[in-house]
Design a protein around this motif. Structure first.
Motif, PDB file in Angstrom:
ATOM      1  N   ALA A 284       0.808  -1.218   0.000  1.00 44.84           N
ATOM      2  CA  ALA A 284       0.000   0.000   0.000  1.00 44.84           C
ATOM      3  C   ALA A 284       0.842   1.269   0.000  1.00 44.84           C
ATOM      4  N   GLU A 285       1.950   1.250   0.708  1.00 44.00           N
ATOM      5  CA  GLU A 285       2.742   2.467   0.822  1.00 44.00           C
ATOM      6  C   GLU A 285       3.806   2.578  -0.267  1.00 44.00           C
ATOM      7  N   GLY A 286       3.965   1.513  -1.045  1.00 44.42           N
ATOM      8  CA  GLY A 286       4.937   1.551  -2.135  1.00 44.42           C
ATOM      9  C   GLY A 286       6.373   1.693  -1.679  1.00 44.42           C
TER      10      GLY A 286
ATOM     11  N   GLY B 238      -3.810  -0.941   6.153  1.00 54.86           N
ATOM     12  CA  GLY B 238      -5.098  -1.468   5.683  1.00 54.86           C
ATOM     13  C   GLY B 238      -5.843  -0.480   4.807  1.00 54.86           C
ATOM     14  N   GLN B 239      -5.165   0.616   4.466  1.00 54.70           N
ATOM     15  CA  GLN B 239      -5.853   1.726   3.796  1.00 54.70           C
ATOM     16  C   GLN B 239      -6.575   1.342   2.501  1.00 54.70           C
ATOM     17  N   LEU B 240      -5.877   0.631   1.614  1.00 54.99           N
ATOM     18  CA  LEU B 240      -6.478   0.398   0.297  1.00 54.99           C
ATOM     19  C   LEU B 240      -7.765  -0.417   0.420  1.00 54.99           C
TER      20      LEU B 240
ATOM     21  N   PHE C 204       2.850  -4.123   9.828  1.00 49.14           N
ATOM     22  CA  PHE C 204       4.221  -4.650   9.852  1.00 49.14           C
ATOM     23  C   PHE C 204       5.112  -3.910   8.871  1.00 49.14           C
ATOM     24  N   ARG C 205       6.266  -3.507   9.335  1.00 48.80           N
ATOM     25  CA  ARG C 205       7.206  -2.844   8.419  1.00 48.80           C
ATOM     26  C   ARG C 205       8.624  -3.325   8.683  1.00 48.80           C
ATOM     27  N   ALA C 206       9.242  -3.765   7.601  1.00 50.79           N
ATOM     28  CA  ALA C 206      10.606  -4.257   7.720  1.00 50.79           C
ATOM     29  C   ALA C 206      11.608  -3.125   7.490  1.00 50.79           C
ATOM     30  N   GLU C 207      11.322  -1.960   8.108  1.00 54.10           N
ATOM     31  CA  GLU C 207      12.269  -0.852   8.008  1.00 54.10           C
ATOM     32  C   GLU C 207      13.391  -1.181   8.965  1.00 54.10           C
ATOM     33  N   ASN C 208      14.606  -1.078   8.502  1.00 52.09           N
ATOM     34  CA  ASN C 208      15.691  -1.397   9.412  1.00 52.09           C
ATOM     35  C   ASN C 208      16.093  -0.160  10.202  1.00 52.09           C
TER      36      ASN C 208
ATOM     37  N   HIS D  24      10.296   3.629  16.115  1.00 48.47           N
ATOM     38  CA  HIS D  24       9.908   2.660  15.091  1.00 48.47           C
ATOM     39  C   HIS D  24       9.828   1.243  15.642  1.00 48.47           C
ATOM     40  N   LEU D  25       8.787   0.551  15.244  1.00 45.51           N
ATOM     41  CA  LEU D  25       8.652  -0.870  15.548  1.00 45.51           C
ATOM     42  C   LEU D  25       8.457  -1.608  14.231  1.00 45.51           C
ATOM     43  N   ALA D  26       8.829  -2.884  14.207  1.00 49.78           N
ATOM     44  CA  ALA D  26       8.570  -3.696  13.021  1.00 49.78           C
ATOM     45  C   ALA D  26       7.122  -4.172  13.030  1.00 49.78           C
TER      46      ALA D  26
ATOM     47  N   ILE E   3      -4.426   2.824  13.523  1.00 51.88           N
ATOM     48  CA  ILE E   3      -5.846   3.144  13.406  1.00 51.88           C
ATOM     49  C   ILE E   3      -6.001   3.898  12.092  1.00 51.88           C
ATOM     50  N   GLU E   4      -6.880   3.424  11.222  1.00 46.65           N
ATOM     51  CA  GLU E   4      -7.048   4.077   9.921  1.00 46.65           C
ATOM     52  C   GLU E   4      -8.525   4.311   9.596  1.00 46.65           C
ATOM     53  N   PRO E   5      -9.023   5.525   9.850  1.00 41.66           N
ATOM     54  CA  PRO E   5     -10.369   5.852   9.386  1.00 41.66           C
ATOM     55  C   PRO E   5     -10.344   6.216   7.901  1.00 41.66           C
TER      56      PRO E   5
ATOM     57  N   GLY F  59       7.169  13.772  17.031  1.00 43.54           N
ATOM     58  CA  GLY F  59       7.320  13.908  15.586  1.00 43.54           C
ATOM     59  C   GLY F  59       6.034  13.444  14.932  1.00 43.54           C
ATOM     60  N   GLU F  60       6.150  12.665  13.850  1.00 44.94           N
ATOM     61  CA  GLU F  60       4.951  12.283  13.095  1.00 44.94           C
ATOM     62  C   GLU F  60       4.070  11.314  13.878  1.00 44.94           C
ATOM     63  N   MET F  61       2.863  11.754  14.127  1.00 46.81           N
ATOM     64  CA  MET F  61       1.892  10.922  14.848  1.00 46.81           C
ATOM     65  C   MET F  61       0.884  10.349  13.855  1.00 46.81           C
ATOM     66  N   VAL F  62       0.513  11.167  12.880  1.00 46.57           N
ATOM     67  CA  VAL F  62      -0.523  10.803  11.906  1.00 46.57           C
ATOM     68  C   VAL F  62      -0.018  11.096  10.494  1.00 46.57           C
TER      69      VAL F  62
ATOM     70  N   GLN G 162      -6.197  13.183   1.226  1.00 42.97           N
ATOM     71  CA  GLN G 162      -7.352  12.995   0.356  1.00 42.97           C
ATOM     72  C   GLN G 162      -6.853  12.061  -0.743  1.00 42.97           C
ATOM     73  N   ARG G 163      -7.686  11.113  -1.175  1.00 49.35           N
ATOM     74  CA  ARG G 163      -7.225  10.111  -2.138  1.00 49.35           C
ATOM     75  C   ARG G 163      -7.505  10.565  -3.565  1.00 49.35           C
ATOM     76  N   GLU G 164      -6.649  10.126  -4.481  1.00 49.10           N
ATOM     77  CA  GLU G 164      -6.885  10.446  -5.907  1.00 49.10           C
ATOM     78  C   GLU G 164      -8.101   9.664  -6.390  1.00 49.10           C
TER      79      GLU G 164
HETATM   80  O1  4AD Z   1       2.475   7.704   7.440  1.00 52.80           O
HETATM   81  P1  4AD Z   1       2.146   6.259   7.288  1.00 52.80           P
HETATM   82  O2  4AD Z   1       3.129   5.390   6.600  1.00 52.80           O
HETATM   83  O3  4AD Z   1       0.741   6.232   6.553  1.00 52.80           O
HETATM   84  C1  4AD Z   1       0.076   5.151   6.074  1.00 52.80           C
HETATM   85  O4  4AD Z   1       0.400   4.001   6.236  1.00 52.80           O
HETATM   86  C2  4AD Z   1      -1.217   5.486   5.406  1.00 52.80           C
HETATM   87  N1  4AD Z   1      -1.633   4.344   4.586  1.00 52.80           N
HETATM   88  C3  4AD Z   1      -2.245   5.822   6.461  1.00 52.80           C
HETATM   89  C4  4AD Z   1      -3.583   6.203   5.892  1.00 52.80           C
HETATM   90  O5  4AD Z   1      -3.697   7.237   5.263  1.00 52.80           O
HETATM   91  N2  4AD Z   1      -4.582   5.395   6.099  1.00 52.80           N
HETATM   92  O6  4AD Z   1       1.851   5.630   8.726  1.00 52.80           O
HETATM   93  C5  4AD Z   1       0.864   6.181   9.559  1.00 52.80           C
HETATM   94  C6  4AD Z   1       1.375   6.349  10.971  1.00 52.80           C
HETATM   95  C7  4AD Z   1       2.593   7.257  11.088  1.00 52.80           C
HETATM   96  O7  4AD Z   1       2.205   8.606  11.114  1.00 52.80           O
HETATM   97  C8  4AD Z   1       3.188   6.802  12.411  1.00 52.80           C
HETATM   98  O8  4AD Z   1       2.507   7.368  13.513  1.00 52.80           O
HETATM   99  C9  4AD Z   1       2.894   5.316  12.396  1.00 52.80           C
HETATM  100  O9  4AD Z   1       1.838   5.103  11.489  1.00 52.80           O
HETATM  101  N3  4AD Z   1       4.064   4.522  11.987  1.00 52.80           N
HETATM  102  C10 4AD Z   1       4.807   3.784  12.818  1.00 52.80           C
HETATM  103  N4  4AD Z   1       4.731   3.584  14.151  1.00 52.80           N
HETATM  104  C11 4AD Z   1       5.649   2.762  14.709  1.00 52.80           C
HETATM  105  N5  4AD Z   1       6.620   2.130  14.022  1.00 52.80           N
HETATM  106  C12 4AD Z   1       6.737   2.288  12.679  1.00 52.80           C
HETATM  107  N6  4AD Z   1       7.687   1.643  12.002  1.00 52.80           N
HETATM  108  C13 4AD Z   1       5.801   3.154  12.022  1.00 52.80           C
HETATM  109  N7  4AD Z   1       5.628   3.539  10.748  1.00 52.80           N
HETATM  110  C14 4AD Z   1       4.558   4.372  10.738  1.00 52.80           C
END
Ligand code: 4AD
Ligand code: MG
Length: 477
Positions: free
Chosen positions: A163-165, A205-207, A226-230, A236-238, A243-245, A399-402, A406-408
């Motif tokens: 989803a995030e590419g 789960g956005q898409l 789940f994210r395999a960001e190193n 950051h957590l894997a 929460i995605e409204p 830092g980034e919380m959300v 708007q979707r295309e």
């Molecule tokens: O900004 P992100 O990547 O956005 C999305 O995944 C969109 N699909 C959301 C959407 O529009 N429905 O991730 C959303 C939020 C981030 O702002 C951050 O708070 C959290 O998820 N996040 C993480 N939290 C902990 N560990 C990580 N590795 C995180 N990556 C993102």
């Protein structure tokens, strides 16, 4: 006589009543005073043992960590520090705890040590408070959406799409790792895999949520991601919870209003519900900060900070304005940023986000209208042709919380964008169908649940706000 909880007993008015309670011994002083905790509250209840009438072996078995069943009389406390206490008539040891080896001693332990004992750390005041707050926040989130006409949707955990590419995915397969079936060119033949294609754990789960919003109107997901960001950072957590409204017929301004209203609601709810836990965590934070230089200490206490966020409007700032502020900022001019801001189009690093929220605006900030090429493919292109209707909400200390947008909704613009990024239309045929059948403006966002718990509890490391953190090189328990 039904067993009561410590929370119930401490609130109880009736004195000199027979009670019956089970819990774990926190401390045992002077062969007489048990501090008993059962998780129902931060507080312990004092249970006073009549040591002259209790046999020697039982007394020896009342150790820190032991599980006990106490029957006795709830009376007005004889000592200071509590209003009621239990006069023990009968104590049964349910489970012994070896005082020589039990890791959680009644003293201060480092957070690192407790992380290694994550199965027992919840028996401390700090972690029980954090986990009670976490539980309340999760409830408040469901409550908010329920009260506001949203449907709770369960998006799949195993998916075939990214989803995030960003390509930071964990593969799901049941192939024999040593001997997977191969194609003629030597590559792995996923057609023979369990799902007949390459699959991974979801990064969002956005898409799928979008598909449901385009029928049910207002939906939200709340599930593991789940994210395999190193990236071995404190944020950051894997495996984290998101929460995605997602809402049909809502534009970016509506999305900002929703996110702000939602955040304020859950903060208010937890402040009212977990006051005692928050006061404890506030004190913990103050004690921790005593060791730091003045400049690094918070100006506001934990509870003041929560109230400040509830009572003040989030500042809404376009990316372009933010770049101007950053370019002219002191740390940029003095070359104190690791990544200097020179041109429009630069991606913002956490040092820039923190400058904006902690130094410049000093409140939560919603940044919007980012350059298209630093954001995901699905975001709505603005008429300027170079920015997208994205928004990030930045919080002090976090830092980034959300992250949201708007979707295309226009099929031609979306397919063109996917082509440019090399995203296969065949993989996302169902996502494109939404733009063919009754397409409409729609928006949503993702909130990182653990980052919210960090903000509310004042814990500085994301590993300390989830029961069992999954990070690079670490999946114990
Ligand atoms: O900004 P992100 O990547 O956005 C999305 O995944 C969109 N699909 C959301 C959407 O529009 N429905 O991730 C959303 C939020 C981030 O702002 C951050 O708070 C959290 O998820 N996040 C993480 N939290 C902990 N560990 C990580 N590795 C995180 N990556 C993102
Ligand atoms: Mg993001």
């Amino acid at each position: 006589m039904a067993p009561k909880t410590v929370a119930g007993l401490l609130k109880s008015e009736a004195k000199s009543q027979d009670i019956n309670i089970k819990g774990w011994v926190r401390t045992f002083r002077a062969n007489r005073f048990i501090a008993l905790n059962d998780g129902s509250t931060l507080q312990n209840i004092q249970c006073v043992v009549d040591f002259e009438n209790t046999d020697e072996t039982t007394l020896k078995r009342i150790t820190t960590g032991a599980a006990v069943h106490i029957k006795g009389l709830l009376i007005e406390s004889q000592g200071k520090g509590q209003s009621v206490e239990v006069q023990v008539k009968d104590i049964k040891i349910l489970g012994d705890s070896d005082p020589e080896t039990f890791p959680i001693q009644p003293k201060k332990h480092s957070l690192e040590f407790l992380r290694e004992n994550a199965h027992l750390r919840v028996r401390t005041n700090t972690f029980s408070a954090v986990m009670r707050v976490r539980s309340t926040l999760a409830f408040a989130i469901h409550r908010y959406f329920n009260e506001n006409g949203f449907y709770y949707m369960h998006t799949p955990i195993i998916t075939g799409s990214d989803a995030e590419g960003a390509g930071e995915m964990f593969r799901v397969t049941n192939f024999d790792a040593k001997n997977p079936p191969l194609n003629e060119d030597g590559s792995v033949n996923y057609k023979e895999d369990f799902f007949g294609k390459e699959t991974n754990l979801t990064v969002s789960g956005q898409l799928e949520a979008e598909t449901y919003a385009m029928a049910l109107g207002k939906v939200y997901t709340f599930g593991p991601t789940f994210r395999a960001e190193n990236s071995n950072t404190s944020r950051h957590l894997a495996e984290f919870w998101m929460i995605e409204p997602e809402v049909a017929f809502m534009d970016l301004a509506g999305n900002m209003d929703l996110a702000e209203d939602f955040l304020k609601y859950v903060l208010k709810y937890v402040l009212e519900t977990n006051r005692e836990d928050l006061e404890f965590l506030q004190q913990r934070l103050q004690d921790e900060e005593k060791g730091k230089p003045q400049a690094e200490r918070s100006e506001m206490s934990l509870i003041e900070k929560l109230k400040f966020v509830i009572d003040n409007n989030f500042k809404r700032v376009s990316y372009t304005e933010a770049i101007d502020i950053l370019r002219d900022s002191k740390p940029n001019k003095k070359k104190q940023f690791k990544y200097l801001i020179e041109n429009w189009g630069a991606d913002l690093q956490s040092e820039h986000e923190r400058f904006l929220v902690e130094k410049h605006f000093n409140c939560p900030v919603i940044l919007f209208d980012y350059p298209a090429n630093i954001k995901a493919f699905y975001m709505r292109l603005n008429d300027d042709g170079k920015t997208v209707r994205a928004m990030d909400i930045l919080f002090p200390g976090i830092g980034e919380m959300v992250g949201g947008s708007q979707r295309e909704e226009r099929l031609d613009v979306l397919t063109e964008k996917m082509k440019a990024l090399g995203i296969d239309e065949k993989e996302l045929w169902w996502y494109l169908d939404l733009r063919k059948y009754g397409t409409a403006v729609h928006s949503g966002f993702g909130l990182g649940f653990e980052r919210l718990v960090m903000f509310v509890t004042g814990m500085g490391n994301i590993r300390d706000v989830i029961p069992y953190p999954r990070t690079p090189q670490n999946a114990e328990f």
